[in-house]
Scaffold this motif. Structure first.
Motif, PDB file in Angstrom:
ATOM      1  N   ASP A  69       0.833  -1.207   0.000  1.00  0.00           N
ATOM      2  CA  ASP A  69       0.000   0.000   0.000  1.00  0.00           C
ATOM      3  C   ASP A  69       0.867   1.257   0.000  1.00  0.00           C
ATOM      4  O   ASP A  69       1.018   1.946   1.010  1.00  0.00           O
ATOM      5  CB  ASP A  69      -0.949  -0.021   1.201  1.00  0.00           C
ATOM      6  CG  ASP A  69      -1.963   1.107   1.176  1.00  0.00           C
ATOM      7  OD1 ASP A  69      -2.090   1.784   0.140  1.00  0.00           O
ATOM      8  OD2 ASP A  69      -2.621   1.318   2.211  1.00  0.00           O
ATOM      9  N   ASP A  71       0.522   4.252  -1.194  1.00  0.00           N
ATOM     10  CA  ASP A  71      -0.069   5.557  -0.886  1.00  0.00           C
ATOM     11  C   ASP A  71      -0.819   5.578   0.450  1.00  0.00           C
ATOM     12  O   ASP A  71      -1.459   6.571   0.787  1.00  0.00           O
ATOM     13  CB  ASP A  71      -0.970   6.041  -2.024  1.00  0.00           C
ATOM     14  CG  ASP A  71      -2.102   5.074  -2.332  1.00  0.00           C
ATOM     15  OD1 ASP A  71      -2.296   4.095  -1.584  1.00  0.00           O
ATOM     16  OD2 ASP A  71      -2.800   5.301  -3.341  1.00  0.00           O
ATOM     17  N   HIS A  72      -0.738   4.494   1.196  1.00  0.00           N
ATOM     18  CA  HIS A  72      -1.299   4.396   2.559  1.00  0.00           C
ATOM     19  C   HIS A  72      -2.780   4.760   2.623  1.00  0.00           C
ATOM     20  O   HIS A  72      -3.233   5.395   3.570  1.00  0.00           O
ATOM     21  CB  HIS A  72      -0.490   5.254   3.540  1.00  0.00           C
ATOM     22  CG  HIS A  72       0.975   4.940   3.507  1.00  0.00           C
ATOM     23  ND1 HIS A  72       1.483   3.760   4.003  1.00  0.00           N
ATOM     24  CD2 HIS A  72       2.028   5.625   2.997  1.00  0.00           C
ATOM     25  CE1 HIS A  72       2.787   3.740   3.815  1.00  0.00           C
ATOM     26  NE2 HIS A  72       3.150   4.851   3.205  1.00  0.00           N
ATOM     27  N   ASP A  73      -3.545   4.277   1.642  1.00  0.00           N
ATOM     28  CA  ASP A  73      -4.987   4.546   1.634  1.00  0.00           C
ATOM     29  C   ASP A  73      -5.813   3.345   2.091  1.00  0.00           C
ATOM     30  O   ASP A  73      -7.028   3.320   1.930  1.00  0.00           O
ATOM     31  CB  ASP A  73      -5.443   5.011   0.251  1.00  0.00           C
ATOM     32  CG  ASP A  73      -5.234   3.956  -0.835  1.00  0.00           C
ATOM     33  OD1 ASP A  73      -4.632   2.887  -0.553  1.00  0.00           O
ATOM     34  OD2 ASP A  73      -5.665   4.212  -1.979  1.00  0.00           O
ATOM     35  N   ASP A  74      -5.151   2.340   2.667  1.00  0.00           N
ATOM     36  CA  ASP A  74      -5.786   1.113   3.146  1.00  0.00           C
ATOM     37  C   ASP A  74      -6.433   0.312   2.022  1.00  0.00           C
ATOM     38  O   ASP A  74      -7.366  -0.457   2.238  1.00  0.00           O
ATOM     39  CB  ASP A  74      -6.813   1.394   4.258  1.00  0.00           C
ATOM     40  CG  ASP A  74      -6.156   1.960   5.499  1.00  0.00           C
ATOM     41  OD1 ASP A  74      -5.020   1.546   5.817  1.00  0.00           O
ATOM     42  OD2 ASP A  74      -6.771   2.835   6.146  1.00  0.00           O
TER      43      ASP A  74
END
Length: 180
Positions: A69, A71-74
């Motif tokens: 992930d 972009d760390h957007d889950d």
């Protein structure tokens, strides 16, 4: 960089895991995968088997999301997952650890081998259909004894995720899929 063949086979598994068909893997997809699998086996919430399966599936989600992930957007897109697939040739420990966990999940009766019926269950859990699983199991059973040993499974799992040979038996780990 992954070949077009590798992308197609990983995309097939990705699509099967994407339960809500939104084009991303999310925690809820792994919860749904867990529910499909425990439903096939009739394991009720709170039982040891149910909780073990949930821990394995959610552990896999945790590993995929941590590594993929960007972009760390889950959410994990196929492109994000493919960046990890590109790194797998240098990640023996991670690939083999996942293979061990998946072997334990598939080996329903705990006899330390996977029978054709157990493999059909996992194909059904992943894809919602076990169509064709009977035909591919003999391709996976490298020594022809009617079961997959832990060692056979580990090599097949590794070959699926890291391999690029369309003729390799490992390409059938998740059952039949479109290869062209």
């Amino acid at each position: 960089m992954a070949s077009e063949f590798q992308r197609r086979k990983v995309a097939g598994v990705f699509e099967a895991m994407d339960a809500d068909r939104n084009g991303f893997l999310e925690e809820s997809d792994f919860e749904a995968l867990t529910q499909r699998w425990v439903g096939i086996r009739g394991w009720q919430p709170g039982t040891e088997d149910h909780e073990r399966m949930r821990a394995i599936m959610m552990g896999w989600w945790s590993a995929i999301s941590t590594m993929s992930d960007a972009d760390h957007d889950d959410k994990v897109s196929l492109d994000e997952l493919m960046t990890v697939v590109d790194q797998l040739p240098a990640m023996d420990d991670a690939v083999y650890a996942t293979a061990e966990a998946m072997f334990d999940a598939i080996d329903e009766n705990g006899d330390d081998r996977i029978a054709a019926a157990e493999h059909q269950q996992v194909v059904y859990a992943w894809k919602g259909s076990a169509d064709g699983a009977e035909e591919v199991f003999p391709k996976l059973d490298l020594n022809g004894d009617g079961h997959l040993s832990r060692d056979e499974f580990r090599e097949l799992w590794s070959g699926f995720w890291r391999g690029d040979d369309p003729a390799s038996p490992s390409q059938w780990m998740f059952g039949p899929y479109q290869t062209s």
